[in-house]
Write a protein that holds these residues in place. Structure first.
Motif, PDB file in Angstrom:
ATOM      1  N   LEU A 110      -1.822  17.921  -5.840  1.00 49.35           N
ATOM      2  CA  LEU A 110      -1.799  16.930  -4.786  1.00 49.35           C
ATOM      3  C   LEU A 110      -1.930  15.575  -5.459  1.00 49.35           C
ATOM      4  O   LEU A 110      -2.783  15.393  -6.344  1.00 49.35           O
ATOM      5  CB  LEU A 110      -2.971  17.136  -3.812  1.00 49.35           C
ATOM      6  CG  LEU A 110      -2.845  18.238  -2.759  1.00 49.35           C
ATOM      7  CD1 LEU A 110      -4.122  18.318  -1.944  1.00 49.35           C
ATOM      8  CD2 LEU A 110      -1.671  17.995  -1.846  1.00 49.35           C
ATOM      9  N   PRO A 111      -1.109  14.594  -5.115  1.00 48.11           N
ATOM     10  CA  PRO A 111      -1.119  13.290  -5.798  1.00 48.11           C
ATOM     11  C   PRO A 111      -2.515  12.686  -5.957  1.00 48.11           C
ATOM     12  O   PRO A 111      -2.866  12.173  -7.021  1.00 48.11           O
ATOM     13  CB  PRO A 111      -0.241  12.424  -4.894  1.00 48.11           C
ATOM     14  CG  PRO A 111       0.693  13.397  -4.253  1.00 48.11           C
ATOM     15  CD  PRO A 111      -0.100  14.653  -4.062  1.00 48.11           C
ATOM     16  N   GLY A 112      -3.327  12.764  -4.866  1.00 45.56           N
ATOM     17  CA  GLY A 112      -4.659  12.161  -4.919  1.00 45.56           C
ATOM     18  C   GLY A 112      -5.622  12.877  -5.833  1.00 45.56           C
ATOM     19  O   GLY A 112      -6.578  12.271  -6.349  1.00 45.56           O
ATOM     20  N   LEU A 164      -4.028   3.005  -8.071  1.00 40.62           N
ATOM     21  CA  LEU A 164      -5.331   2.356  -8.254  1.00 40.62           C
ATOM     22  C   LEU A 164      -6.240   3.087  -9.252  1.00 40.62           C
ATOM     23  O   LEU A 164      -6.860   2.440 -10.107  1.00 40.62           O
ATOM     24  CB  LEU A 164      -6.022   2.207  -6.895  1.00 40.62           C
ATOM     25  CG  LEU A 164      -7.409   1.566  -6.864  1.00 40.62           C
ATOM     26  CD1 LEU A 164      -7.386   0.173  -7.505  1.00 40.62           C
ATOM     27  CD2 LEU A 164      -7.920   1.475  -5.425  1.00 40.62           C
ATOM     28  N   PRO A 165      -6.357   4.429  -9.203  1.00 39.22           N
ATOM     29  CA  PRO A 165      -7.253   5.121 -10.146  1.00 39.22           C
ATOM     30  C   PRO A 165      -6.910   4.874 -11.613  1.00 39.22           C
ATOM     31  O   PRO A 165      -7.797   4.928 -12.475  1.00 39.22           O
ATOM     32  CB  PRO A 165      -7.048   6.611  -9.795  1.00 39.22           C
ATOM     33  CG  PRO A 165      -6.527   6.617  -8.407  1.00 39.22           C
ATOM     34  CD  PRO A 165      -5.716   5.369  -8.266  1.00 39.22           C
ATOM     35  N   LYS A 166      -5.641   4.567 -11.912  1.00 37.25           N
ATOM     36  CA  LYS A 166      -5.222   4.358 -13.304  1.00 37.25           C
ATOM     37  C   LYS A 166      -5.920   3.170 -13.953  1.00 37.25           C
ATOM     38  O   LYS A 166      -6.030   3.100 -15.176  1.00 37.25           O
ATOM     39  CB  LYS A 166      -3.705   4.160 -13.365  1.00 37.25           C
ATOM     40  CG  LYS A 166      -2.908   5.395 -12.972  1.00 37.25           C
ATOM     41  CD  LYS A 166      -1.409   5.123 -13.018  1.00 37.25           C
ATOM     42  CE  LYS A 166      -0.617   6.357 -12.586  1.00 37.25           C
ATOM     43  NZ  LYS A 166       0.858   6.098 -12.601  1.00 37.25           N
ATOM     44  N   PHE A 211       1.821   9.434  -1.691  1.00 35.85           N
ATOM     45  CA  PHE A 211       2.054   8.604  -2.872  1.00 35.85           C
ATOM     46  C   PHE A 211       1.889   7.145  -2.455  1.00 35.85           C
ATOM     47  O   PHE A 211       2.865   6.401  -2.318  1.00 35.85           O
ATOM     48  CB  PHE A 211       3.452   8.869  -3.441  1.00 35.85           C
ATOM     49  CG  PHE A 211       3.582  10.194  -4.135  1.00 35.85           C
ATOM     50  CD1 PHE A 211       3.213  10.339  -5.465  1.00 35.85           C
ATOM     51  CD2 PHE A 211       4.045  11.305  -3.438  1.00 35.85           C
ATOM     52  CE1 PHE A 211       3.321  11.572  -6.108  1.00 35.85           C
ATOM     53  CE2 PHE A 211       4.159  12.544  -4.059  1.00 35.85           C
ATOM     54  CZ  PHE A 211       3.798  12.679  -5.393  1.00 35.85           C
ATOM     55  N   HIS A 212       0.631   6.756  -2.231  1.00 42.29           N
ATOM     56  CA  HIS A 212       0.298   5.395  -1.815  1.00 42.29           C
ATOM     57  C   HIS A 212      -0.513   4.715  -2.910  1.00 42.29           C
ATOM     58  O   HIS A 212      -1.229   5.376  -3.679  1.00 42.29           O
ATOM     59  CB  HIS A 212      -0.474   5.411  -0.500  1.00 42.29           C
ATOM     60  CG  HIS A 212       0.380   5.786   0.691  1.00 42.29           C
ATOM     61  ND1 HIS A 212      -0.127   5.933   1.960  1.00 42.29           N
ATOM     62  CD2 HIS A 212       1.715   6.033   0.792  1.00 42.29           C
ATOM     63  CE1 HIS A 212       0.849   6.259   2.789  1.00 42.29           C
ATOM     64  NE2 HIS A 212       1.974   6.323   2.107  1.00 42.29           N
ATOM     65  N   GLU A 260       0.819  -1.214   0.000  1.00 39.39           N
ATOM     66  CA  GLU A 260       0.000   0.000   0.000  1.00 39.39           C
ATOM     67  C   GLU A 260       0.854   1.267   0.000  1.00 39.39           C
ATOM     68  O   GLU A 260       0.546   2.234  -0.684  1.00 39.39           O
ATOM     69  CB  GLU A 260      -0.948   0.002   1.210  1.00 39.39           C
ATOM     70  CG  GLU A 260      -1.591   1.348   1.561  1.00 39.39           C
ATOM     71  CD  GLU A 260      -2.465   1.951   0.476  1.00 39.39           C
ATOM     72  OE1 GLU A 260      -2.940   3.078   0.672  1.00 39.39           O
ATOM     73  OE2 GLU A 260      -2.691   1.317  -0.581  1.00 39.39           O
ATOM     74  N   GLU A 261       1.943   1.260   0.746  1.00 37.72           N
ATOM     75  CA  GLU A 261       2.765   2.461   0.857  1.00 37.72           C
ATOM     76  C   GLU A 261       3.928   2.474  -0.131  1.00 37.72           C
ATOM     77  O   GLU A 261       4.832   3.295  -0.018  1.00 37.72           O
ATOM     78  CB  GLU A 261       3.290   2.602   2.294  1.00 37.72           C
ATOM     79  CG  GLU A 261       2.156   2.774   3.316  1.00 37.72           C
ATOM     80  CD  GLU A 261       2.649   2.975   4.736  1.00 37.72           C
ATOM     81  OE1 GLU A 261       3.305   4.001   4.987  1.00 37.72           O
ATOM     82  OE2 GLU A 261       2.377   2.106   5.588  1.00 37.72           O
ATOM     83  N   ARG A 262       3.872   1.569  -1.135  1.00 40.49           N
ATOM     84  CA  ARG A 262       4.989   1.456  -2.086  1.00 40.49           C
ATOM     85  C   ARG A 262       4.576   1.716  -3.533  1.00 40.49           C
ATOM     86  O   ARG A 262       5.341   1.439  -4.458  1.00 40.49           O
ATOM     87  CB  ARG A 262       5.604   0.055  -1.986  1.00 40.49           C
ATOM     88  CG  ARG A 262       6.247  -0.234  -0.641  1.00 40.49           C
ATOM     89  CD  ARG A 262       6.779  -1.660  -0.581  1.00 40.49           C
ATOM     90  NE  ARG A 262       7.431  -1.943   0.700  1.00 40.49           N
ATOM     91  CZ  ARG A 262       7.883  -3.130   1.068  1.00 40.49           C
ATOM     92  NH1 ARG A 262       7.764  -4.162   0.236  1.00 40.49           N
ATOM     93  NH2 ARG A 262       8.463  -3.312   2.250  1.00 40.49           N
ATOM     94  N   GLU A 263       3.372   2.222  -3.754  1.00 46.17           N
ATOM     95  CA  GLU A 263       2.855   2.448  -5.116  1.00 46.17           C
ATOM     96  C   GLU A 263       3.048   1.192  -5.969  1.00 46.17           C
ATOM     97  O   GLU A 263       3.678   1.207  -7.020  1.00 46.17           O
ATOM     98  CB  GLU A 263       3.533   3.659  -5.765  1.00 46.17           C
ATOM     99  CG  GLU A 263       3.094   4.980  -5.149  1.00 46.17           C
ATOM    100  CD  GLU A 263       3.437   6.173  -6.010  1.00 46.17           C
ATOM    101  OE1 GLU A 263       2.517   6.878  -6.445  1.00 46.17           O
ATOM    102  OE2 GLU A 263       4.637   6.402  -6.259  1.00 46.17           O
ATOM    103  N   ASP A 264       2.479   0.109  -5.515  1.00 43.55           N
ATOM    104  CA  ASP A 264       2.649  -1.207  -6.134  1.00 43.55           C
ATOM    105  C   ASP A 264       1.548  -1.472  -7.167  1.00 43.55           C
ATOM    106  O   ASP A 264       0.360  -1.498  -6.837  1.00 43.55           O
ATOM    107  CB  ASP A 264       2.622  -2.280  -5.037  1.00 43.55           C
ATOM    108  CG  ASP A 264       2.938  -3.658  -5.565  1.00 43.55           C
ATOM    109  OD1 ASP A 264       2.041  -4.294  -6.148  1.00 43.55           O
ATOM    110  OD2 ASP A 264       4.094  -4.089  -5.393  1.00 43.55           O
TER     111      ASP A 264
END
Length: 402
Positions: free
Chosen positions: A395-397, A161-163, A154-155, A125-129
Motif C-alpha cells: 500500500l503506498p502509505g 512527504l515521508p521521504k 498516491f497523494h 496534495e493530490e498530485r504527488e508534488d
C-alpha cells in the motif's frame, strides 16, 4: 511489520510530530459529527505523543474541495470536538504551508496541538508534488502516518512527504492495528471457518479481492450488485439489475469460475425485485437467475438471508465489506440489517469480526450493533486494496514508511 517503525519506536520529548490523520468524517448540516470512528481510533497515537511531552501538528483532508478553499470544507469545526476528547487546547491555522504556519509551529510548547487547514485546499496534495511536500516537511521533526483510510492513495502527504524525514518516520497505532488485523485475512491466519461477505453495487473494486480470498477462505458470500455479473455469466436472466460491463471483469470472472475452489463462493438464490429504482416501487420475490425484464434486484430474499446467516453463525473469523441490498431504501434494507445482526451475535459468541466500508458500518450503527463488532476498519478503499493479492505489503502509505 518488522521493517516498519511505529510511534512506539520513538521518544517524542521536545520533538514536533507531524501526524497525517484521516479526519474526513461524515457530518450533518449543523457540522455535527455523525460517525467519529476515525478520530476515536487516532486518539491513542495523539495521547502517546502528548504524554511524552511532545508537540503535535495535525494534517488531514476533508471532503473533495478540488483545490479550492471554502468554509464548507474547513477543518476548523474539529477544534472544539478535539478539545472535548483530549481535554487539551487545540490551536488552528487557516493554512498548511508558509511562514506564518512555520512561526505558529515554532511557538508550540510541549504538550500542545496545532490543527492545520484542509490539505485538499491545495491542488498539489493530490498530485504527488515535491515542492508542496518540502514545505510541509518544515512543520515537524518526526513524520507519523495514522491515516489508514487514505493509505492506498498516491497523494503528496502520503507518499512524498515521508521521504523528507529520512529514518524519522513511522506509522501510528491506528495504522499498526489495521495492518495487523488485515494481515490475518490476507494470509488466512484467522480461526476457521473463515467467512468473507462482500456486497455493494460494484464488482470492479472487489474482483481481485475475491481472487485472493478464494485461496484461503472457507466461505465467500456475495450479495448486492456484485452478484449479478456472476449470475449472468452462469447463463441467468437478471432483468434490469445493475451490472458493470468491463472486459477485465469478465476475464477475471472466468478465471474464478475455473478455480477448483469455486464451490466456496455462495451467491443469493432469491432476491427482492422491484419495477423501478425507488423505495415505493412494486416488489416481489424472484429466483435470482430468472428476473423478468423491467425488474431489478434490490435486496437478497428470505431464503438467501437464512442461508447467509447460517454460514455466518458457524464462522470463527468474519470479514464484511458492502451491503447486500440498497439498504438506504428502507424497503430493501432487511437483508443488510439481518446480516449485521447475525455478525454481531456471532461475534458475541466468540468469533472475530472485521467490518469496513462506509455503508457496512452505517448499517451496523443504524441497528446499534457497531459496539458488538471486534474491529471497525477506518478505510473501506484501503481495506479492499490491502486484501488484493500481496498488496498488504505495498500500500503506498505503508511502503513510504519502510
Amino acid at each position: 511489520m518488522k521493517e516498519i517503525k511505529t510511534v512506539n519506536d520513538f521518544n517524542f520529548e521536545n520533538q514536533t510530530a507531524l501526524i497525517r490523520v484521516d479526519f474526513n468524517v461524515p457530518i450533518n448540516e449543523y457540522y455535527e459529527i455523525i460517525d467519529d470512528t476515525r478520530i476515536q481510533y487516532s486518539i491513542p497515537t495523539i495521547q502517546k505523543i502528548i504524554s511524552e511531552k511532545g508537540k503535535i501538528v495535525l494534517i488531514s483532508h476533508f471532503g473533495r474541495p478540488k483545490g479550492i478553499s471554502s468554509k464548507t470544507y474547513s477543518l476548523k469545526f474539529l477544534t472544539h470536538y478535539l478539545y472535548k476528547k483530549l481535554k487539551i487546547n487545540v490551536f488552528f491555522h487557516e493554512n498548511c504551508i508558509g511562514e506564518t504556519v512555520v512561526k505558529k509551529v515554532n511557538e508550540l510548547k510541549n504538550g500542545e496541538i496545532l490543527l492545520l487547514e484542509n490539505l485538499r485546499f491545495y491542488k498539489e496534495e493530490e498530485r504527488e508534488d515535491k515542492n508542496f511536500a518540502y514545505e510541509l516537511s518544515k512543520l515537524g521533526d518526526i513524520y507519523v502516518n495514522d491515516a489508514f483510510g487514505v493509505a492506498h492513495r498516491f497523494h503528496t502527504s502520503i507518499t512524498i512527504l515521508p521521504k523528507f524525514f529520512g529514518k524519522k518516520k513511522c506509522i501510528g497505532l491506528l495504522m499498526k492495528k489495521e495492518i495487523q488485523l488485515l494481515g490475518q485475512f490476507s494470509y488466512g491466519k484467522g480461526k476457521r471457518p473463515i467467512t468473507a461477505l462482500l456486497g455493494g453495487a460494484k464488482i470492479s473494486s472487489k474482483i481481485e479481492v475475491i481472487e485472493n480470498l478464494i485461496d484461503f477462505a472457507d466461505y465467500i458470500l456475495i450479495g448486492g450488485g456484485m452478484s449479478y455479473p456472476f449470475i449472468k455469466m452462469k447463463g441467468g436472466m437478471i432483468g434490469n439489475s445493475m451490472i458493470e460491463k468491463d472486459q477485465i471483469i469478465e476475464k477475471t470472472l472466468k478465471k474464478i469460475f475455473f478455480n477448483k475452489k469455486m464451490n466456496i463462493i455462495h451467491l443469493p438464490k432469491d432476491v427482492i425485485i422491484a419495477d423501478s429504482f425507488k423505495n415505493e416501487a412494486n416488489t416481489k420475490i424472484s429466483p435470482i437467475h430468472s428476473i423478468p425484464n423491467g425488474w431489478m434486484g434490490l435486496d437478497i430474499g428470505p431464503f438467501s438471508i437464512k442461508k447467509f446467516c447460517k454460514i455466518i453463525e458457524k464462522s470463527k473469523t468474519i470479514l464484511w465489506n458492502g451491503p447486500v441490498g440498497v439498504f438506504e431504501f428502507s424497503n430493501f434494507s432487511l437483508g443488510t440489517r439481518l446480516i449485521a445482526k447475525s455478525i454481531a451475535n456471532t461475534t458475541e459468541k466468540g468469533a472475530f469480526s472485521l467490518v469496513g466500508g462506509g455503508d457496512s458500518i452505517a448499517a451496523l450503527k443504524m441497528e446499534k450493533y457497531d459496539k458488538k463488532i471486534s474491529y471497525l476498519s477506518t478505510g473501506g478503499g484501503a481495506m479492499l486494496a490491502s486484501l488484493k493479492k500481496n498488496k498488504i505489503k505495498i500500500l503506498p502509505g505503508i511502503n513510504a514508511i519502510k
